[in-house]
Each structure stands twice: as C-alpha cells, then as structure tokens.
Write a protein that holds these residues in place. Structure first.
Motif, PDB file in Angstrom:
ATOM      1  N   GLY A 295       8.557  -1.527   4.786  1.00 17.85           N
ATOM      2  CA  GLY A 295       7.677  -0.303   4.741  1.00 17.85           C
ATOM      3  C   GLY A 295       6.179  -0.099   4.333  1.00 17.85           C
ATOM      4  O   GLY A 295       4.902  -0.019   4.889  1.00 17.85           O
ATOM      5  N   LEU A 296       5.776  -0.903   2.318  1.00 17.79           N
ATOM      6  CA  LEU A 296       4.904  -0.752   2.627  1.00 17.79           C
ATOM      7  C   LEU A 296       4.127  -1.496   3.198  1.00 17.79           C
ATOM      8  O   LEU A 296       2.797  -2.283   3.849  1.00 17.79           O
ATOM      9  CB  LEU A 296       5.127  -1.830   1.108  1.00 17.79           C
ATOM     10  CG  LEU A 296       3.203  -1.777   0.572  1.00 17.79           C
ATOM     11  CD1 LEU A 296       2.812  -0.796   0.104  1.00 17.79           C
ATOM     12  CD2 LEU A 296       4.460  -2.304  -1.095  1.00 17.79           C
TER      13      LEU A 296
ATOM     14  N   SER B 234       2.900  -1.074   6.532  1.00 17.09           N
ATOM     15  CA  SER B 234       2.148   0.071   7.033  1.00 17.09           C
ATOM     16  C   SER B 234       0.674  -0.902   6.992  1.00 17.09           C
ATOM     17  O   SER B 234      -0.658   0.174   7.397  1.00 17.09           O
ATOM     18  CB  SER B 234       2.621   0.778   5.939  1.00 17.09           C
ATOM     19  OG  SER B 234       1.975   0.956   5.138  1.00 17.09           O
TER      20      SER B 234
ATOM     21  N   LYS C 251      -2.316  -1.732   9.556  1.00 16.09           N
ATOM     22  CA  LYS C 251      -4.195  -0.742   9.257  1.00 16.09           C
ATOM     23  C   LYS C 251      -5.650  -1.440  10.179  1.00 16.09           C
ATOM     24  O   LYS C 251      -6.508  -1.128  10.568  1.00 16.09           O
ATOM     25  CB  LYS C 251      -4.487  -0.098   8.009  1.00 16.09           C
ATOM     26  CG  LYS C 251      -3.637   0.856   7.091  1.00 16.09           C
ATOM     27  CD  LYS C 251      -3.639   1.746   7.945  1.00 16.09           C
ATOM     28  CE  LYS C 251      -2.510   2.608   7.659  1.00 16.09           C
ATOM     29  NZ  LYS C 251      -2.725   4.068   8.715  1.00 16.09           N
TER      30      LYS C 251
ATOM     31  N   ASP D 289      -4.823  14.530   8.536  1.00 17.19           N
ATOM     32  CA  ASP D 289      -4.150  12.217   8.536  1.00 17.19           C
ATOM     33  C   ASP D 289      -4.590  12.253   9.925  1.00 17.19           C
ATOM     34  O   ASP D 289      -4.760  10.838   9.891  1.00 17.19           O
ATOM     35  CB  ASP D 289      -2.820  13.246   9.312  1.00 17.19           C
ATOM     36  CG  ASP D 289      -1.682  13.219   8.109  1.00 17.19           C
ATOM     37  OD1 ASP D 289      -2.099  13.226   7.011  1.00 17.19           O
ATOM     38  OD2 ASP D 289      -0.584  14.024   8.375  1.00 17.19           O
TER      39      ASP D 289
ATOM     40  N   LEU E 140      -8.097  10.782   8.590  1.00 11.64           N
ATOM     41  CA  LEU E 140      -7.905   9.761   7.496  1.00 11.64           C
ATOM     42  C   LEU E 140      -7.772   8.351   8.049  1.00 11.64           C
ATOM     43  O   LEU E 140      -7.723   7.612   7.602  1.00 11.64           O
ATOM     44  CB  LEU E 140      -6.780   9.820   6.741  1.00 11.64           C
ATOM     45  CG  LEU E 140      -6.833   9.433   5.461  1.00 11.64           C
ATOM     46  CD1 LEU E 140      -7.360   9.024   4.262  1.00 11.64           C
ATOM     47  CD2 LEU E 140      -5.088   9.732   4.563  1.00 11.64           C
ATOM     48  N   GLU E 141      -6.952   8.885   9.293  1.00 12.48           N
ATOM     49  CA  GLU E 141      -6.347   8.068  10.540  1.00 12.48           C
ATOM     50  C   GLU E 141      -7.626   7.023  10.545  1.00 12.48           C
ATOM     51  O   GLU E 141      -7.678   5.780  11.534  1.00 12.48           O
ATOM     52  CB  GLU E 141      -5.846   7.868  11.745  1.00 12.48           C
ATOM     53  CG  GLU E 141      -4.145   8.799  11.347  1.00 12.48           C
ATOM     54  CD  GLU E 141      -3.417   7.259  10.317  1.00 12.48           C
ATOM     55  OE1 GLU E 141      -3.901   6.294  11.504  1.00 12.48           O
ATOM     56  OE2 GLU E 141      -1.746   7.242  10.335  1.00 12.48           O
TER      57      GLU E 141
ATOM     58  N   GLN F 253      -7.728   4.083   4.408  1.00 11.44           N
ATOM     59  CA  GLN F 253      -6.379   4.329   4.102  1.00 11.44           C
ATOM     60  C   GLN F 253      -5.646   3.278   3.364  1.00 11.44           C
ATOM     61  O   GLN F 253      -4.847   4.322   2.893  1.00 11.44           O
ATOM     62  CB  GLN F 253      -5.944   4.070   5.978  1.00 11.44           C
ATOM     63  CG  GLN F 253      -6.919   4.738   6.494  1.00 11.44           C
ATOM     64  CD  GLN F 253      -6.446   4.516   8.098  1.00 11.44           C
ATOM     65  OE1 GLN F 253      -5.089   3.943   8.673  1.00 11.44           O
ATOM     66  NE2 GLN F 253      -7.165   4.092   9.446  1.00 11.44           N
TER      67      GLN F 253
ATOM     68  N   PHE G 157      -6.048   4.694  -0.036  1.00 10.68           N
ATOM     69  CA  PHE G 157      -4.874   5.974   0.246  1.00 10.68           C
ATOM     70  C   PHE G 157      -3.602   5.646  -0.015  1.00 10.68           C
ATOM     71  O   PHE G 157      -3.393   6.707  -1.582  1.00 10.68           O
ATOM     72  CB  PHE G 157      -5.652   6.933   1.294  1.00 10.68           C
ATOM     73  CG  PHE G 157      -6.177   7.561   0.457  1.00 10.68           C
ATOM     74  CD1 PHE G 157      -7.238   8.259   0.616  1.00 10.68           C
ATOM     75  CD2 PHE G 157      -5.355   9.054   0.258  1.00 10.68           C
ATOM     76  CE1 PHE G 157      -8.177   9.210   0.650  1.00 10.68           C
ATOM     77  CE2 PHE G 157      -6.360  10.342   0.063  1.00 10.68           C
ATOM     78  CZ  PHE G 157      -7.198  10.484   0.201  1.00 10.68           C
ATOM     79  N   ILE G 158      -3.034   5.159   0.665  1.00 11.30           N
ATOM     80  CA  ILE G 158      -1.062   4.834   0.886  1.00 11.30           C
ATOM     81  C   ILE G 158      -1.213   4.220  -1.265  1.00 11.30           C
ATOM     82  O   ILE G 158      -0.047   4.756  -1.122  1.00 11.30           O
ATOM     83  CB  ILE G 158      -0.925   3.525   2.035  1.00 11.30           C
ATOM     84  CG1 ILE G 158      -1.099   4.423   3.138  1.00 11.30           C
ATOM     85  CG2 ILE G 158       0.307   3.175   1.796  1.00 11.30           C
ATOM     86  CD1 ILE G 158      -1.249   3.635   4.373  1.00 11.30           C
TER      87      ILE G 158
ATOM     88  N   ARG H 141      -2.772   3.799  -4.118  1.00 10.83           N
ATOM     89  CA  ARG H 141      -2.903   5.114  -5.344  1.00 10.83           C
ATOM     90  C   ARG H 141      -2.271   6.274  -5.013  1.00 10.83           C
ATOM     91  O   ARG H 141      -1.125   7.247  -5.781  1.00 10.83           O
ATOM     92  CB  ARG H 141      -3.865   5.715  -4.487  1.00 10.83           C
ATOM     93  CG  ARG H 141      -4.262   6.422  -5.716  1.00 10.83           C
ATOM     94  CD  ARG H 141      -5.288   5.176  -7.469  1.00 10.83           C
ATOM     95  NE  ARG H 141      -4.635   6.467  -8.451  1.00 10.83           N
ATOM     96  CZ  ARG H 141      -4.970   6.284  -9.704  1.00 10.83           C
ATOM     97  NH1 ARG H 141      -4.432   5.166  -9.630  1.00 10.83           N
ATOM     98  NH2 ARG H 141      -4.996   6.957 -10.551  1.00 10.83           N
ATOM     99  N   HIS H 142      -2.019   7.150  -3.354  1.00 14.33           N
ATOM    100  CA  HIS H 142      -1.223   8.448  -3.214  1.00 14.33           C
ATOM    101  C   HIS H 142       0.091   7.796  -3.321  1.00 14.33           C
ATOM    102  O   HIS H 142       1.269   8.621  -3.526  1.00 14.33           O
ATOM    103  CB  HIS H 142      -2.129   9.485  -2.471  1.00 14.33           C
ATOM    104  CG  HIS H 142      -2.898   9.694  -3.244  1.00 14.33           C
ATOM    105  ND1 HIS H 142      -3.501  11.219  -3.578  1.00 14.33           N
ATOM    106  CD2 HIS H 142      -4.796   9.391  -2.380  1.00 14.33           C
ATOM    107  CE1 HIS H 142      -4.607  10.758  -4.069  1.00 14.33           C
ATOM    108  NE2 HIS H 142      -5.226  10.231  -3.365  1.00 14.33           N
ATOM    109  N   GLY H 143       0.363   7.266  -2.115  1.00 12.78           N
ATOM    110  CA  GLY H 143       1.781   6.770  -1.917  1.00 12.78           C
ATOM    111  C   GLY H 143       2.281   5.611  -3.411  1.00 12.78           C
ATOM    112  O   GLY H 143       4.105   6.170  -3.718  1.00 12.78           O
ATOM    113  N   LEU H 144       1.997   4.727  -3.866  1.00 10.01           N
ATOM    114  CA  LEU H 144       2.980   4.031  -5.054  1.00 10.01           C
ATOM    115  C   LEU H 144       1.957   3.908  -6.305  1.00 10.01           C
ATOM    116  O   LEU H 144       2.724   3.308  -7.461  1.00 10.01           O
ATOM    117  CB  LEU H 144       2.725   2.502  -4.268  1.00 10.01           C
ATOM    118  CG  LEU H 144       3.709   2.082  -3.051  1.00 10.01           C
ATOM    119  CD1 LEU H 144       2.992   0.681  -2.173  1.00 10.01           C
ATOM    120  CD2 LEU H 144       4.775   2.677  -2.842  1.00 10.01           C
TER     121      LEU H 144
END
Lengths: 340, 194
Positions: free
Chosen positions: B34-35, B38, B42, B124, B127-128, B135, B138-139, B141-144
């Motif tokens: 997934g990482l 994603s 981008k 969303d 951000l997209e 992006q 963001f992923i 920092r905020h996701g992981l």
C-alpha cells in the motif's frame, strides 16, 4: 473626538497584546505534532484554557489532522493481489537472484575471502573437465553428435509449407513468389504470408510456424514480426535471439511460446520454459509459468485484451504506417517492418 | 503488538531473507504494498503501470536488502526506492513530475455556492490536486507518522523545507474547516523542481 482616539488606542493595544500572547499557527501545529518542549507545551495549554479563539483554531487544526490521517489511511489501504505477490516471489526465486542471496550469507563470504587463492586452480580444473567432455567421444569411443554441433543460425533456415492455398507470397521489392517455391527466408528480406497460408520454418533444432498473414523478416540474431501469428519452439543454444514486435521485444530463454500481433495489442502466450518481454514503455516482465499476457500500443502489460485506442496501433505497422492511404494488400512488407 | 515488537518482527524477516529464506520477504511485500503503491500513484496515473512499477520496487528492495541498515526504519528506506523508481520512470518516459498546482485547482471557486460538498470530500479533493511530493509528505506524516528527517531522506529535501511546506499547506487547507470553502491556490506552495 478625544474619546474616539482613546477608544482606538485601547483597541489596538488589546489586539496587539492578543497577537503577542496567542500562539501562531506554527506553534499550534507544533503542539499537535508534539514538537514543543515541556515548558512551551504547558504555556500553550495554559493559554488555550483561557482563550476561546485559540481553542477554536486548535479545533480546526485537529479536524485537519484527522482528515489527513483518514486520507493517508485510505491511500495506504491498497493490498496486493495474490497474482502480484506470486509474480514478485517468482521473480525473486529466479536463479540469478538466488546467487545474490547466497552472496549475502556471511559464512560463504568469509569462506570466499579466506580461500580465494583456490579459485584459479579450481577454474583450471573445471575448464579442463569441460574441454575433455566436449572434445572426447562417448564412453565407448563411438562418434557421438556433439551437443553444440547445430548452431542456431537464422540464415540456415528451411521453409516447409503446411497450408498452401495456392496464392502468392510477397517479399522485399514486391516480388511475388509461389508459396510452394519458397524454400528459404533470405536475411533482411521482408515476407508477407498470403491469406490462409501456414508455413513451418526449421532452424537447427528449433522451429516456428507462421500464419494469419504474418509479416516478418530475419536478420542475423533477430526476427521482426509486424503482423500475424507465430508459434515458436526453441531448443538451445539460441543465445542472443530476440523477437521484435511493434509494442514489445521478446527474449526467449529456452522455451515454447506464441506471439500474436493484432491491431490494438500483442498477445504473448507461454507454453513451456521462460521468456523475458520488454514493452515499448521499457517495462520488463518475465513469464516463467504457462500463461499469457497482452501488450498494448504503449508497451504496457495487462492480463485482459486492451481496449482499442485512437493513438497509433499495430494496424499502422501494416502497410498503412508509411502511407496512411495504402490498404493492407497493396503495401510492401519491407515498409511495414522498417517502421519499428 | 507494540511498535517495538513489530519492528523486531520486521527485522527478523529481513534477517531471514538475507540468510537465504526468500519466502520471508513475502510478509514485507504484503505489509508495504500500500505504501509503495500510493507513492508511485502520486507520480504515475495509469494503474497498471503503477502496479508494474510497485513490483519493480520490491524486486529492487530485495536485491539491495544488504544495503539496508537495520538501526533505521525499513519503511523510509523502501519509500525512497519507490520515489526514485517513479522519477526514473518519468525521466525515461520524458514526462515531467507535477511541480505546480493543477490548473483545475484554480477552479475550486467556480463551484456554485449552492453546491455543498462535505468537508472531508473537499479536503481529499484539494489534497489530490497538490504536487505529488506534497501528497506524499501528507501520507508519510499523517498516515505513518514519519519524522521530518525520515521524509527528508525519502524526498531528498532538507527537513526544514519539509516542515515549512507541510505547515504552509496545512494553513492553506484549514480554510476548508473554517469556512467550508475551497482555498485558492497560492504561489508560495509551488514545489521547487529537484
């Protein structure tokens, strides 16, 4: 007038005081990021208790952080399909990759470092053994065929018609030859099979069948296939042999497979062995299990038939490619092959 | 399972892979697909190409696993390979990475006032339309919960730049939650080309 002036002074003093005391947006984000020192954090929390505006601002940032977290979680939630995992693991387990594994093994590395002086005599022994095996006759001194006797040489090909509808065949220079009289494909000569014809071409221990109005040519180590269907069965050695199609290049690694060049795609089907395919886009794929793959005009792979696109397609590798008005039957096979 | 035990389990898988047990690499593929997917998504829009490139990233990671230093986290190391692979693909295809706002972003304000979108959808959507690297920041920092230093390593940018960019974009996007409207693009959030 004096009252108004005093009132304005009070207002500006108050707003300046607020600006000085209220944490700015960077501090608020640092607070949420846990990047403030303990003392700064306490000051910030103290201020937040007494300032409704800042609590509101913090609430806004909290919402944004939550939205950011949800967005990231949704982006990261993609899972690989079993086929994708299988593809990666299969490619990892290829023999070439395994050597890298073993090189990583500390014990082996240590052994290699300590006993590298053994390599030279070992190589001499191995080469001598191979030389003896190749040059000596069999165990009973009966002359045996040497394993590498038949070289894979595209020039030394023999053509046998399988289905001969009695029509004619086109070659470079728009020559027209009866299929029954066509016994060999000359190098660098473009050939277009007539409708319903199928031929068998033998090269050393390998062979290929071509049909479906195939347009093709041979050079020293290379076959170009611009249209039609080729079923190929190779027996080693055939190193360096490559098949070029409009959307992809196929490097066979000892194997039985077929290539079908259609208008909007190429279908490559592996029956046995292994083939490496490089799409026009530069993406590589190795087929090591029986199965098929489609390549679209952009050189990208898919497991389903790609949809027709308006941009250049394989059809344009038919005679239209150089002369867009020319119908298929009137074009020269050489021009079709020269186009890629 | 705690963070430490997860990291230890991960290190064990890497150690086993390096010792010759290539099947130990499979759980890492499953965990980080997934990482990688994603990040590449981008830069590259075609889904099949994204999947092909993601596979390539794992093959590169496998072949270079010996270079990975276990005292650091695995995911930033893998993310960097993914970013490099995507940029290499774009270079090969002679396509430029997105370095500016999508022009469509400027159309945010053209929506009729009566057209009400949910804040999250709005968020969303905005951000997209940010540059690919933004992006990814963001992923990560905020996701992981990557540190600024880890993100800096992934994107080859100074940590201060990452922090500054993230703060500016958050300030920009917070208008969605303050006023429920799409913010206008700002020139100072243009990503500089590497």
């Amino acid at each position: 007038m004096k009252n108004l002036s005093q009132g304005l002074t009070w207002f500006f003093q108050k707003s300046n005081a607020m600006k000085i005391n209220c944490p700015d947006s960077v501090e608020l984000q640092d607070y949420l990021d846990h990047n403030l020192s303990l003392e700064q954090r306490k000051d910030c929390e103290q201020h937040l208790k007494n300032c409704a505006d800042c609590r509101q601002r913090l609430e806004t940032f909290t919402q944004l952080y939550q939205a950011g977290g949800d967005y990231a979680a949704q982006q990261l939630s993609v899972k690989p399909s079993p086929r994708q995992i299988e593809s990666i693991m299969n490619r990892i387990k290829l023999p070439g990759k395994k050597t890298q594994d073993s090189a990583k093994n500390d014990l082996i590395s240590q052994f290699l470092a300590n006993f590298k002086w053994l390599f030279a005599p070992a190589f001499v022994l191995i080469f001598t053994a191979i030389f003896l095996l190749l040059t000596k006759s069999g165990p009973e001194n009966i002359p045996q065929p040497r394993p590498f006797a038949k070289q894979f040489d595209l020039q030394a090909n023999v053509v046998e018609p399988i289905f001969d509808p009695g029509t004619i065949l086109k070659t470079s220079g728009d020559q027209q030859i009866k299929l029954s009289e066509f016994s060999r494909v000359p190098l660098n000569c473009a050939v277009q099979l007539p409708k319903d014809a199928m031929i068998l071409i033998r090269i050393a221990d390998s062979q290929m069948k071509l049909n479906d109005e195939a347009v093709f040519s041979f050079s020293e180590k290379e076959m170009k296939l611009a249209a039609g269907h080729a079923m190929i069965e190779l027996n080693p050695p055939h190193s360096g042999f490559i098949i070029k199609t409009p959307f992809a290049e196929v490097t066979p690694l000892g194997t039985r497979f077929s290539i079908e060049v259609k208008k909007h795609f190429i279908k490559i089907e592996l029956e046995e062995g292994q083939i490496a395919i490089t799409g026009k886009s530069g993406i590589k794929r190795i087929l090591s299990k029986p199965g098929h793959v489609f390549v679209n005009p952009d050189g990208q792979f898919s497991n389903r038939i790609p949809q027709a696109q308006s941009n250049p397609t394989a059809s344009e590798y038919r005679p239209e490619i150089h002369n867009h008005q020319a119908p298929i039957d009137n074009g020269s096979p050489q021009r079709i092959l020269d186009s890629f | 399972m705690s963070n430490d035990s997860l990291k230890n389990a991960e290190r064990q898988l890497i150690h086993n892979t390096l010792s010759g047990d290539s099947s130990s690499f499979q759980p890492l593929v499953e965990k980080y697909w997934g990482l990688v997917f994603s990040i590449i998504k981008k830069y590259v829009k075609d889904q099949e190409t994204v999947a092909d490139l993601s596979q390539e990233v794992f093959l590169i990671a496998y072949s270079r696993l010996q270079q990975y230093r276990p005292e650091f986290n695995f995911s930033p190391w893998l993310s960097k390979i993914a970013v490099n692979k995507a940029l290499e693909y774009l270079r090969r295809e002679k396509r430029s990475p997105v370095v500016d706002f999508d022009p469509d972003f400027a159309e945010c304000h053209r929506f009729a006032p009566e057209q009400i979108l949910k804040q999250r959808e709005l968020f969303d959507e905005c951000l997209e339309k940010l540059p690919a690297e933004m992006q990814i920041i963001f992923i990560l920092r905020h996701g992981l919960e990557f540190s600024y230093e880890d993100i800096a390593h992934v994107l080859d940018l100074p940590a201060g730049t990452i922090k500054g960019l993230l703060f500016r974009v958050r300030n920009h996007l917070k208008k969605i939650f303050e006023q429920g409207e799409k913010p206008q693009p700002r020139a100072d959030m243009v990503f500089s080309e590497k």
